[in-house]
Motif scaffolding. Sequence first.
Motif, mmCIF file in Angstrom:
data_model
loop_
_atom_site.group_PDB
_atom_site.id
_atom_site.type_symbol
_atom_site.label_atom_id
_atom_site.label_comp_id
_atom_site.label_asym_id
_atom_site.label_seq_id
_atom_site.Cartn_x
_atom_site.Cartn_y
_atom_site.Cartn_z
ATOM 1 N N ALA A 30 0.543 -1.271 0.255
ATOM 2 C CA ALA A 30 0.620 0.233 -0.051
ATOM 3 C C ALA A 30 0.734 1.449 0.068
ATOM 4 O O ALA A 30 0.484 2.171 -0.384
ATOM 5 N N GLY A 31 2.097 1.600 0.964
ATOM 6 C CA GLY A 31 2.844 2.131 1.012
ATOM 7 C C GLY A 31 3.337 2.814 -0.275
ATOM 8 O O GLY A 31 3.856 3.579 -0.747
ATOM 9 N N GLY A 39 8.363 9.682 -5.485
ATOM 10 C CA GLY A 39 9.310 9.070 -6.371
ATOM 11 C C GLY A 39 9.456 7.852 -5.714
ATOM 12 O O GLY A 39 8.891 7.383 -4.969
ATOM 13 N N ALA A 40 10.097 7.498 -6.794
ATOM 14 C CA ALA A 40 11.019 5.857 -6.716
ATOM 15 C C ALA A 40 11.346 5.656 -5.936
ATOM 16 O O ALA A 40 11.099 4.791 -5.099
ATOM 17 N N TRP A 44 10.181 2.711 -3.445
ATOM 18 C CA TRP A 44 10.987 1.087 -3.184
ATOM 19 C C TRP A 44 11.325 0.803 -1.629
ATOM 20 O O TRP A 44 11.089 -0.112 -1.311
ATOM 21 N N GLY A 45 11.725 2.749 -0.644
ATOM 22 C CA GLY A 45 12.101 2.130 0.583
ATOM 23 C C GLY A 45 11.105 1.722 1.311
ATOM 24 O O GLY A 45 11.249 0.905 2.453
ATOM 25 N N ALA A 46 9.984 2.241 1.108
ATOM 26 C CA ALA A 46 9.031 2.127 1.911
ATOM 27 C C ALA A 46 8.672 0.302 1.789
ATOM 28 O O ALA A 46 8.501 -0.268 2.540
ATOM 29 N N LEU A 47 8.850 0.041 0.784
ATOM 30 C CA LEU A 47 8.644 -1.329 0.216
ATOM 31 C C LEU A 47 9.601 -2.439 0.625
ATOM 32 O O LEU A 47 9.184 -3.002 1.102
ATOM 33 N N ALA A 48 10.734 -1.864 0.772
ATOM 34 C CA ALA A 48 12.019 -2.642 1.369
ATOM 35 C C ALA A 48 11.791 -2.749 2.704
ATOM 36 O O ALA A 48 11.973 -3.323 3.219
#
Length: 126
Positions: A30-31, A39-40, A44-48
């Motif tokens: 969701a994040g 921004g990417a 990707w940071g939130a997902l990681a």
Amino acid sequence: MASSQVETVSTGAEKAKLGAALLLVVAGVAGFYLLGRQGAVAQWGALALALIAAVGVFFTAERGKELAGFASDSWREVKKVVWPTRKESIQVTAYVFAFVVVMALFLWVTDKTVEWVFYDLILGWR
């Protein structure tokens, strides 16, 4: 011979840990989509971070510990395997290729023989 392993019953704490891990995965996805305008790197940071936290929580649960133990035992078994040498691998590969060529020739000759018998001898179509 009976197995000596005892299957444990999931407690509320174990279910909570697995639920928290699942919620962290959902929150990470969701994040990722909610941070589209940031921004990417933020996406990707939130997902990681969420996935890393989910894995951490999962491996504190009993099922995660069992999975880690299984992976450790599997790796130990892989180390016991006697792998073929380069020479043995090349020889076996050459045997396989040779067998494929011989079988292809055999099937081609068989096909042409059956074709000749049916069409030329029996039916006289040619």
